[in-house]
Motif scaffolding. Structure first.
Motif, PDB file in Angstrom:
ATOM      1  N   CYS A  75       0.880  -1.168   0.000  1.00 27.08           N
ATOM      2  CA  CYS A  75       0.000   0.000   0.000  1.00 27.08           C
ATOM      3  C   CYS A  75       0.921   1.222   0.000  1.00 27.08           C
ATOM      4  O   CYS A  75       1.766   1.362   0.873  1.00 27.08           O
ATOM      5  N   CYS A 103       0.617   3.585   3.382  1.00 30.43           N
ATOM      6  CA  CYS A 103       1.162   3.204   4.693  1.00 30.43           C
ATOM      7  C   CYS A 103       2.371   2.276   4.570  1.00 30.43           C
ATOM      8  O   CYS A 103       3.010   1.948   5.565  1.00 30.43           O
ATOM      9  N   CYS A 143      -7.265  -1.237   2.631  1.00 30.03           N
ATOM     10  CA  CYS A 143      -6.017  -1.706   3.223  1.00 30.03           C
ATOM     11  C   CYS A 143      -6.290  -2.176   4.648  1.00 30.03           C
ATOM     12  O   CYS A 143      -6.956  -1.482   5.420  1.00 30.03           O
ATOM     13  N   CYS A 200      -4.223   0.575   6.985  1.00 35.07           N
ATOM     14  CA  CYS A 200      -4.608   1.991   7.116  1.00 35.07           C
ATOM     15  C   CYS A 200      -6.046   2.263   6.690  1.00 35.07           C
ATOM     16  O   CYS A 200      -6.497   3.404   6.757  1.00 35.07           O
TER      17      CYS A 200
HETATM   18 ZN    ZN Z   1      -2.404   1.153   3.780  1.00 36.15          ZN
END
Ligand code: ZN
Length: 252
Positions: A199, A202, A223, A226
């Motif tokens: 991702c 994050c 995600c 996050c």
């Molecule tokens: Zn993330």
């Protein structure tokens, strides 16, 4: 790509652009203030020089008055030379006159310094006076330019906001709410691209199954770390070519 996913990607793009426009629009009063204070400083320095010149002229006049006073004393003392009775008194009077003449020379030096300083100040005043109208015009022009830019930015923001409404209306209600909810606590970024299994918001690696699902781009997934909505873009051929040798190195 799932239409909702495409929608939130565009929505985020629009929201970032709106925020950028707002930043530009809000920074304008400060920029105008800065220009205005440049001009104010220029005018204040100009006025300050005029005051300094007036003070200089006043001081010079006072010094000239002092010289005149001492000269009158000398004339008086020279007259008294003929009235003294003793040599001692005569010498004392001469000494006094010498001292007074010395004082005049000192004051005349000061007057000369004042005159030279006045010349310099006067030169600066003339230069500033010649530039003043130009400076006023320059600042007025720049302020006008900034205000025009601001109007353009405001028009552009309005256009973006109209488009945003369209895109938001096109989303399914649950996705729209999801987007707004994440955006409200993720300081603006509610959508993140997945690259090389990570991702990009994050930097946490997706589990393989989640990664596979995201790569298909046919559902709105978030995600696990996050909570942002994830999307995947096929790397462009150029990027493939770039990562090619790196992969070969890794194998070797
Ligand atoms: Zn993330």
């Amino acid at each position: 790509m799932h239409p909702d996913l495409k929608g939130v990607v565009e929505l985020q793009q629009l929201d970032l652009q709106v925020a950028e426009m707002t930043g530009l629009i809000d920074s304008l009063p400060r920029q105008i203030q800065k220009l205005q204070s440049q001009l104010d400083n220029f005018i204040a320095a100009h006025e300050d020089r005029k005051k300094r010149l007036a003070t200089n002229q006043k001081e010079r006049k006072d010094l000239e008055g002092d010289v005149k006073e001492i000269q009158e004393k000398i004339t008086k003392h020279k007259g008294q030379l003929y009235e003294v009775k003793t040599n001692e008194q005569y010498r004392a009077m001469l000494k006094e006159i010498e001292g007074e003449e010395g004082n005049i020379r000192k004051i005349e030096d000061q007057i000369l310094e004042k005159m030279m300083a006045a010349e310099e100040i006067q030169k600066n005043i003339q230069e500033a006076a010649a530039r003043l109208e130009g400076e006023k015009g320059r600042v007025a022009g720049e302020i006008k330019h900034l205000q025009d830019e601001r109007q353009k930015d405001m028009d552009e923001r309005e256009r973006l906001q109209t488009r945003r409404k369209e895109v938001a209306t096109g989303l399914s209600e649950s996705v729209r709410e999801l987007y707004e909810r994440i955006r409200s606590y993720r300081t603006g970024l509610a959508v993140a691209e997945v690259r090389d299994g990570l991702c990009t918001a994050c930097n946490v690696r997706l589990r393989p199954q989640a990664y596979n699902e995201v790569r298909s781009d046919d559902a709105v997934l978030t995600c696990e770390n996050c909570s942002r909505i994830l999307y995947y873009l096929e790397p462009s051929p150029a990027e493939n070519a770039e990562s090619g040798p790196a992969k070969a190195d890794a194998i070797a």
